[in-house]
Design an enzyme around this catalytic site. Structure first.
Site, PDB file in Angstrom:
ATOM      1  N   TYR A 146       0.859  -1.187   0.000  1.00 47.92           N
ATOM      2  CA  TYR A 146       0.000   0.000   0.000  1.00 47.92           C
ATOM      3  C   TYR A 146       0.891   1.230   0.000  1.00 47.92           C
ATOM      4  O   TYR A 146       1.813   1.336   0.804  1.00 47.92           O
ATOM      5  CB  TYR A 146      -0.875  -0.016   1.263  1.00 47.92           C
ATOM      6  CG  TYR A 146      -1.787   1.181   1.395  1.00 47.92           C
ATOM      7  CD1 TYR A 146      -2.841   1.387   0.510  1.00 47.92           C
ATOM      8  CD2 TYR A 146      -1.604   2.114   2.427  1.00 47.92           C
ATOM      9  CE1 TYR A 146      -3.698   2.477   0.651  1.00 47.92           C
ATOM     10  CE2 TYR A 146      -2.457   3.194   2.572  1.00 47.92           C
ATOM     11  CZ  TYR A 146      -3.496   3.365   1.681  1.00 47.92           C
ATOM     12  OH  TYR A 146      -4.343   4.448   1.816  1.00 47.92           O
ATOM     13  N   ASP A 241       9.254   2.839  -0.083  1.00 43.63           N
ATOM     14  CA  ASP A 241       8.196   3.454   0.711  1.00 43.63           C
ATOM     15  C   ASP A 241       8.438   3.039   2.153  1.00 43.63           C
ATOM     16  O   ASP A 241       8.082   1.939   2.572  1.00 43.63           O
ATOM     17  CB  ASP A 241       6.826   2.966   0.213  1.00 43.63           C
ATOM     18  CG  ASP A 241       5.684   3.571   1.012  1.00 43.63           C
ATOM     19  OD1 ASP A 241       5.949   4.076   2.123  1.00 43.63           O
ATOM     20  OD2 ASP A 241       4.540   3.519   0.537  1.00 43.63           O
ATOM     21  N   LYS A 269       4.493   9.189   9.147  1.00 41.69           N
ATOM     22  CA  LYS A 269       4.276   8.624  10.493  1.00 41.69           C
ATOM     23  C   LYS A 269       5.268   9.139  11.555  1.00 41.69           C
ATOM     24  O   LYS A 269       5.100  10.225  12.060  1.00 41.69           O
ATOM     25  CB  LYS A 269       4.283   7.105  10.429  1.00 41.69           C
ATOM     26  CG  LYS A 269       3.253   6.619   9.367  1.00 41.69           C
ATOM     27  CD  LYS A 269       2.466   5.436   9.761  1.00 41.69           C
ATOM     28  CE  LYS A 269       1.619   4.921   8.625  1.00 41.69           C
ATOM     29  NZ  LYS A 269       0.202   4.919   8.885  1.00 41.69           N
TER      30      LYS A 269
END
Ligand code: HOZ
Length: 429
Positions: A146, A241, A269
């Site tokens: 994702y 990523d 994050k």
């Protein structure tokens, strides 16, 4: 004894009148585990408290950012100080360079970075840059990885799509995804075949070096190095990523663990210390193509805002010592082992993938190495386990296809209590 959910239920009914599904992000609706979500009113350290006064040990941690736990004093003090001076100026501040410097020092692959507001934005911008730099259009991604919800990447993307069983989002014109090529994770041969089919058309390969969004799935030996080599051979860029794994698996992220220097890297994050953030960066010659230096346009009113910068700086400063990651590793290893043993005692087949302080307990007897094997999990069993754990005061991700995270605030006693809760939960499902 059932937990109290009366007030959460009322709040959910109210929320559903104004927010699709009552939430601001799909997985929070608990659709995958059935039932209704708890509404959180506060967090402290490793704990969260809901609107009904229930207390839980939190293993979601806002889906990864809260590696220090909730409201860490140093971050809160820094935020208070910054807050009083103004929350956003839409103009340069010293704090942006301070955070950038910390990131660049930790991840040498990132010689320069651009700060944005979410992981989705970071990835979307990195892809644009990758295409501009290579003068090519096609991108290779992996099923179950994702990379946020940008149009071109919502194909067989894990996380919420996997949770809800939606292979590709609707509302995306096929012209937006025609340049996205999908390979199974850990399948180097398939990636070579794609390169051989389009030898001069692939701009880059984007990968979660350690997957967190189909549950945790680890790269097989040689997979990431193989991707690096293939991208060299065919003149494409390698994009990591590390939105989840950056500063989570080690201070230098997965790239430090596996010894690979990607051309571009996306973060989010943890670098925002719990506030909305994203960043992308890479080699200087690539990053110098970003406006205002170069022709790749990308902008954001709240990008690099002082509050997020301050929370990120304070967080990264506290993560600087190697003992931090040893501590997280030890706790997570003990917890994962405890759950595995408890499952064995009950003859429940589980396969636990873990690296550092993130792991997933898959309810399957197969080894989970890619999206297909992740999908062999018994999601009903996971749902039953989730609810039993919640009853036992443990808040796990409400989906089989997400990661369980630990923080520095989780004490040894809480880990033991969690293992005990798992033993009981597994005996009841
Ligand atoms: N699917 C997201 C994490 N991988 C969830 C984000 C959220 O709901 O906050």
């Amino acid at each position: 004894m059932a937990i109290q959910m009366k007030r959460s239920r009322g709040l959910f009914e109210e929320a559903k009148r104004y927010l699709p599904g009552g939430v601001s992000s799909p997985v929070r609706a608990f659709t995958a585990v059935g039932g209704e979500p708890i509404f959180i009113s506060a967090g402290r350290g490793s704990r969260i408290y809901d609107a009904d006064g229930n207390e839980f040990i939190d293993y979601v941690l806002s889906w990864g950012p809260l590696i220090l736990g909730h409201v860490p004093p140093q971050v809160v003090a820094g935020l208070k100080n910054t807050l009083e001076k103004g929350t956003s100026f839409g103009a340069p501040t010293e704090l942006e360079s301070e955070l950038a410097k910390l990131i660049v020092k930790a991840m040498p692959a990132m010689e320069m970075i651009r700060l944005v507001n979410s992981g989705t934005e970071a990835v979307m911008s990195a892809i644009r840059l990758c295409r501009a730099f290579t003068h090519r259009d096609r991108i290779v991604k992996f099923s179950g990885c994702y990379h946020g919800h940008a149009d071109g990447l919502l194909i067989r993307g894990g996380s919420g799509l996997a949770t809800l069983g939606i292979p590709d989002s609707s509302g995306i014109p096929s012209s937006y995804t025609q340049n996205t090529l999908v390979a199974p994770y850990n399948a180097l041969t398939a990636v070579r075949q794609i390169f051989e089919t389009y030898p001069e058309e692939i701009a880059g390969v984007i990968v979660e070096p350690v997957c967190a969004n189909m549950g945790v799935v680890l790269p097989k030996e040689g997979f990431l190095h193989g991707l690096h080599q293939l991208t060299r051979e065919f003149g494409a860029l390698l994009i990591f990523d590390e939105v989840v794994t950056g500063f989570r698996l080690s201070y230098g992220g997965a790239q430090a663990i596996y010894g690979i220097t990607p051309d571009l890297c996306c973060l989010g994050k943890i670098i925002g210390g719990g506030l909305p953030v994203g960043a992308y960066g890479g080699k200087r010659e690539i990053m110098e193509m970003v406006a205002p230096l170069g022709p790749v346009y990308q902008a954001g009113t709240l990008s690099g805002n002082p509050l997020t910068m301050r929370a990120g700086i304070e967080t990264l400063k506290l993560l600087g010592s190697p003992s931090v990651y040893r501590n997280l590793e030890n706790k997570a290893a003990h917890l994962a082992q405890g759950i595995a043993t408890a499952a064995k005692e009950q003859d429940i087949p589980v396969f636990i993938n873990r690296l550092g302080s993130m792991f997933t307990t898959f309810f399957t007897s197969q080894q989970v190495v890619d999206y297909e094997t992740a999908c062999s999990s018994d999601t009903n069993l996971y749902a039953a386990y989730f609810w039993q754990m919640l009853e036992g005061g443990i808040y796990l991700p409400p989906s089989q296809f997400e990661a369980t995270f630990l923080s520095l605030a989780h004490s040894d006693a809480e880990i033991e209590a969690t293992i005990e809760a798992a033993r009981y939960a597994l005996s009841r499902i």
